[in-house]
Design a protein around this motif. Sequence first.
Motif, mmCIF file in Angstrom:
data_model
loop_
_atom_site.group_PDB
_atom_site.id
_atom_site.type_symbol
_atom_site.label_atom_id
_atom_site.label_comp_id
_atom_site.label_asym_id
_atom_site.label_seq_id
_atom_site.Cartn_x
_atom_site.Cartn_y
_atom_site.Cartn_z
ATOM 1 N N PHE A 1 -15.863 -22.181 -17.314
ATOM 2 C CA PHE A 1 -15.710 -21.738 -15.951
ATOM 3 C C PHE A 1 -14.237 -21.441 -15.470
ATOM 4 O O PHE A 1 -14.146 -20.331 -14.939
ATOM 5 C CB PHE A 1 -16.233 -22.945 -15.024
ATOM 6 N N TYR A 2 -13.269 -22.290 -16.190
ATOM 7 C CA TYR A 2 -11.776 -21.972 -15.607
ATOM 8 C C TYR A 2 -11.222 -21.135 -16.530
ATOM 9 O O TYR A 2 -10.116 -20.361 -16.228
ATOM 10 C CB TYR A 2 -11.041 -23.312 -15.482
ATOM 11 N N GLU A 3 -11.529 -21.082 -17.893
ATOM 12 C CA GLU A 3 -10.887 -20.336 -18.861
ATOM 13 C C GLU A 3 -11.708 -19.419 -19.777
ATOM 14 O O GLU A 3 -11.886 -19.160 -20.740
ATOM 15 C CB GLU A 3 -10.063 -21.334 -20.090
ATOM 16 N N SER A 4 -12.465 -18.812 -18.978
ATOM 17 C CA SER A 4 -13.643 -17.701 -19.483
ATOM 18 C C SER A 4 -12.977 -16.755 -19.900
ATOM 19 O O SER A 4 -12.217 -15.980 -19.365
ATOM 20 C CB SER A 4 -14.525 -17.644 -18.506
ATOM 21 N N ASP B 1 -8.146 -11.261 -8.837
ATOM 22 C CA ASP B 1 -8.718 -9.846 -9.611
ATOM 23 C C ASP B 1 -10.122 -9.660 -8.812
ATOM 24 O O ASP B 1 -10.294 -8.337 -8.488
ATOM 25 C CB ASP B 1 -8.891 -10.059 -10.814
ATOM 26 N N LEU B 2 -11.044 -10.774 -8.597
ATOM 27 C CA LEU B 2 -12.204 -10.203 -7.973
ATOM 28 C C LEU B 2 -11.767 -9.578 -6.655
ATOM 29 O O LEU B 2 -12.561 -8.683 -6.211
ATOM 30 C CB LEU B 2 -12.957 -11.602 -7.931
ATOM 31 N N LEU B 3 -11.036 -10.376 -5.807
ATOM 32 C CA LEU B 3 -11.098 -10.019 -4.229
ATOM 33 C C LEU B 3 -10.331 -8.670 -4.477
ATOM 34 O O LEU B 3 -11.004 -7.798 -3.297
ATOM 35 C CB LEU B 3 -10.425 -10.940 -3.617
ATOM 36 N N LYS B 4 -9.276 -8.555 -5.070
ATOM 37 C CA LYS B 4 -8.657 -7.232 -4.941
ATOM 38 C C LYS B 4 -9.476 -5.971 -5.478
ATOM 39 O O LYS B 4 -9.426 -4.962 -4.917
ATOM 40 C CB LYS B 4 -7.505 -7.160 -5.742
ATOM 41 N N GLY B 5 -10.465 -6.219 -6.288
ATOM 42 C CA GLY B 5 -11.300 -5.277 -6.998
ATOM 43 C C GLY B 5 -12.303 -4.967 -5.754
ATOM 44 O O GLY B 5 -12.452 -3.647 -5.475
ATOM 45 N N VAL B 6 -12.888 -5.808 -5.083
ATOM 46 C CA VAL B 6 -13.845 -5.428 -4.075
ATOM 47 C C VAL B 6 -13.322 -4.770 -2.762
ATOM 48 O O VAL B 6 -13.679 -3.755 -2.128
ATOM 49 C CB VAL B 6 -14.431 -6.911 -3.485
ATOM 50 N N LEU B 7 -11.916 -5.201 -2.521
ATOM 51 C CA LEU B 7 -11.153 -4.405 -1.228
ATOM 52 C C LEU B 7 -10.766 -3.069 -1.769
ATOM 53 O O LEU B 7 -10.400 -2.493 -0.783
ATOM 54 C CB LEU B 7 -9.826 -5.335 -1.048
ATOM 55 N N ARG C 1 -11.999 -20.394 -4.227
ATOM 56 C CA ARG C 1 -10.750 -20.599 -4.896
ATOM 57 C C ARG C 1 -10.706 -21.410 -5.931
ATOM 58 O O ARG C 1 -9.694 -21.325 -6.986
ATOM 59 C CB ARG C 1 -10.001 -21.297 -3.843
ATOM 60 N N CYS C 2 -11.621 -21.946 -6.650
ATOM 61 C CA CYS C 2 -11.766 -22.449 -8.168
ATOM 62 C C CYS C 2 -11.680 -21.637 -9.115
ATOM 63 O O CYS C 2 -11.404 -21.885 -10.156
ATOM 64 C CB CYS C 2 -12.949 -23.378 -8.055
ATOM 65 N N LEU C 3 -12.089 -20.302 -8.923
ATOM 66 C CA LEU C 3 -12.377 -19.437 -10.049
ATOM 67 C C LEU C 3 -10.884 -18.924 -10.341
ATOM 68 O O LEU C 3 -10.002 -18.549 -9.638
ATOM 69 C CB LEU C 3 -12.834 -18.135 -9.442
ATOM 70 N N SER C 4 -10.460 -18.976 -11.524
ATOM 71 C CA SER C 4 -9.166 -18.604 -12.248
ATOM 72 C C SER C 4 -8.969 -17.017 -11.956
ATOM 73 O O SER C 4 -7.788 -16.783 -11.789
ATOM 74 C CB SER C 4 -9.079 -18.902 -13.710
ATOM 75 N N VAL C 5 -9.761 -16.396 -11.932
ATOM 76 C CA VAL C 5 -9.649 -14.899 -11.675
ATOM 77 C C VAL C 5 -9.965 -14.404 -10.222
ATOM 78 O O VAL C 5 -10.406 -13.357 -10.062
ATOM 79 C CB VAL C 5 -10.569 -14.067 -12.594
ATOM 80 N N ARG C 6 -9.761 -15.292 -9.382
ATOM 81 C CA ARG C 6 -10.185 -14.975 -7.811
ATOM 82 C C ARG C 6 -9.422 -14.029 -7.288
ATOM 83 O O ARG C 6 -10.121 -13.182 -6.523
ATOM 84 C CB ARG C 6 -9.697 -16.128 -6.967
#
Length: 943
Positions: free
Chosen positions: A275-278, A350-356, A343-348
Amino acid sequence: MSSLRHHRVIIASLFLPNTAVLGDSAPPTPDESGIQTPGFANQASRQPLLGRAAGPLRSITRNPTPSMTPRGESANPFASFPGPTLPGGTLTGAATAAAESLIDALSNKLTGGGSKTPAASGGASPASNAGRQYQTTHHGSNAGQPRVQRRASRSSGQRTKSRSLSSSRLDPSSHSQKYHFESNPHCNGGLKNAVESVGDRLKRKLWVGTLGTNTDGFRESLRRSMEWRMREERDSVPVWIPDSEFASCYDEFCHQVLWPALHYAVPDAPKTKSFYESASFKQYVAVNQRFADAIVSSYQEGDIIWINDYHLMLLPQMLRDRLPGAPIGFFMHVAFPSSEIFRCLSVREDLLKGVLGADLIGFQTANYARHFRQTVSRILAAEALPKGIQLENRFIDVGVFPMGIDVGSLTQKKRDPEVAEWVTSLRQRYAGMKLIVGRDKLDVIQGVRQKILAFEAFLEKYPEYQGKVVLIQVALQTTEENEAQGGVADVVSHLNSRFSTLTYQPVVFLHTQDLTFNQYLALLTVADAFMVTSLREGMALRAHEFVECQEKRHRPLILSEFTGSYSFSGFRSCIPINPWDKRGTAKAIHQALTMSDQEATSRWEDLHNHVVTQTAQAFVTSFLVRCLRSNLEHMQSDAISVADLDVGRVLPRYRHSQKRLLLIDFEGTLWQRDMRTIARNAGVSESPSFEPPKEAIDVLSKLAEDPKNEVWLLSGLPVKGSLEIVAEKAPNVGIVAENGCFIKPRPDRGGKANWISMVANFNLTWKAPCLEILQYFTERTPGSFIEEREASVVWRFWTEKTVEDHASDWQWARRQAAEAQNHIFDSLGERYGLRIIPGSTSFLVLPNNISRSTAVGAILHPGGPARSAAAHSVTWLAPEATEDTDTEFDFVFAVGKDEKLMRRLNELDNAETCSTGVKGTDAKWKLDPDQVLPALQRIAETK
């Protein structure tokens, strides 16, 4: 919708609606007009009953077998399965008779004797049915299927051999290049149904996605052939992704990381490493990049790009980088969690900036949209507004677009004679019994385990229903790992071992590949209740289908409070449940089975009215039109190069006007704050008095001397100790204080000018808890301080002039500011109607519907409080009043940073707007703050 006729829509979804299958063409489907429902078996491709080994029946039934077999169902999906075990573990001896008719087999299947527990067949592959016609309206019905490997059916010897994803690999030694198209069982059925429901109104479309099958063995010539035919015949572009790359992205990152997080299921140890180090995130990036390449190569000017679901969260920004002017919309079909989960996602980030990267981001419910805005505000420290996200250089719309079903197509399919025949058969078989129906995947999120436990509690609490109620659970396909985590097999075995008899089994499992869509509609029609126990879900469209199938019987719907459907008022007429409360759910089952016809009809009418309003057509139309409009608005503001203010071009209009309105910002335009001085004096009771700049006061006074001019100073400063001093030094200048909370008009004939409160009727008790929250963060943020005003509060979290020398402190201060904003909004925002305006080093908290723009609305209106002190301010808080743009002024000039005010004044034909901000602006002119005073002095000197 007419505006969409001139645009082609590129629809990006992980799986295409149709897939290419190696081999000769499939038999024709019996009906080409039905609802598309993936996962359900196709009547035309059924295996015949005769000629197969007669397997043992699952139970002995005392109910008579109907004499009629529904026509058209010539093949039997339930012909032979291993016999069940009794609670003692021995096979039923009488269950060895062969089924000689379809209805016998179906009867045994549906009475529970022929059911399969999840442990026995939950992972069975779908039959290799040619020309599958139906795609489920539940968007996530096949999300759990792995592409590279799927477990084989444990009863495969009694069924058509499955065409698993891994078994579809082309043998390199084969010389056959024959293939045909079938409906893709993995595709987003709800999306496909919605797009097709629009019909000719959306003729020009192009699907972009994968085939849902292993493709490493496909020769280059075969790929080119498929690409050409898919483009010409199916309006589709296949994305070629290496099998191992896709498996890591889809099975690992999407299903083991993103899917749980989006549905509030953060894994516990020892699963935290994945989950954290995928490491599979690299493959997720690569898959999104391949989609970007495919879309860019197919893009034409004027196309609208519609990206769907969590599999492609990085794609919007990838496309924005390469197609900066393209209309891009992103829709999240599943839930979106609170910021504490995401916020628990280590790539949070990247994902948010991608959607934006999108112009428009859509969600199923208002709660999910709010969670997204708060998450962006908290993690990226961006400005989250009710309508979207404000970044440094652009604005992203965030909206709610509830998905629905195609009611017209479903109604047409219900009228199929086969449905009526199956309804008759089921009613004969279950005469005197109650049926509860459900349809879910067997993973943790869908709450099937909670459903079974609640049903067991129901049978315990109401023993009179034992042997009289059957729960028929239609199981959607999922991976073996997800099914094991769902923990359904053990509770089903336990319940059936307790309550089964030779003629009765309480829980019956059917798989979507074991029955046709006609049979499923018949189940929904005869059901006495439909039960959805999801622990979290975007939109439970299967509940919408049930409502429409109950147009004659009006039986109740039992619905989890955690589904997106329940958040809409129309679905509040269901029987709501908390799936974690098995006793409460058991009571809901009893309430549904004992509900009077009058009450059930009343509830059904409310549900029906909502379903026929929230349709698939409305979903597609509203999203695409909004996406196009958002892009046009963004492009207009970005594409137009704003020129520096040319006073010489403005002066002629100024000279020839008879009644002028001049609106001038104070802070950041006429006066620059010294933050260190403000911080040093913060909290000091006898701080030095405020001294406004003399040059600014002089130019304002000179402008106000002209009888044709009405000059207003717009400020966020408080009245006491600041603007009351300005009022003394420039008595003929009107003043707006605290961003619109207070107004001081020009003096009347008697020389009086009293301050008018625009918040006199507002509840300001929110200030005390707000100050308490901010005090908590002030103690933890060095150099920060609070400015309490009469009707608003400012928290300044950074007072240093430079960031480079204090990088770590700056990062900490920004993080604390984002945390503080979220705490205030969550605990006080909706309750008291507050809004938060973030700045670069501070943020402001004040009541909703109060702004400089609303204050200007009062100034513009002839009868407003700025004209008459007797006017009651509360009447000017209504949007129709404060947003009125009619004016008696023939020249309006505004200079400042308030973009909302600039956009409003641009609607006036006689307005000149000038921005002093550094961001993109909608104003007609721009000007550096240090050039404002010279420009105003030149205007003041004009006669």
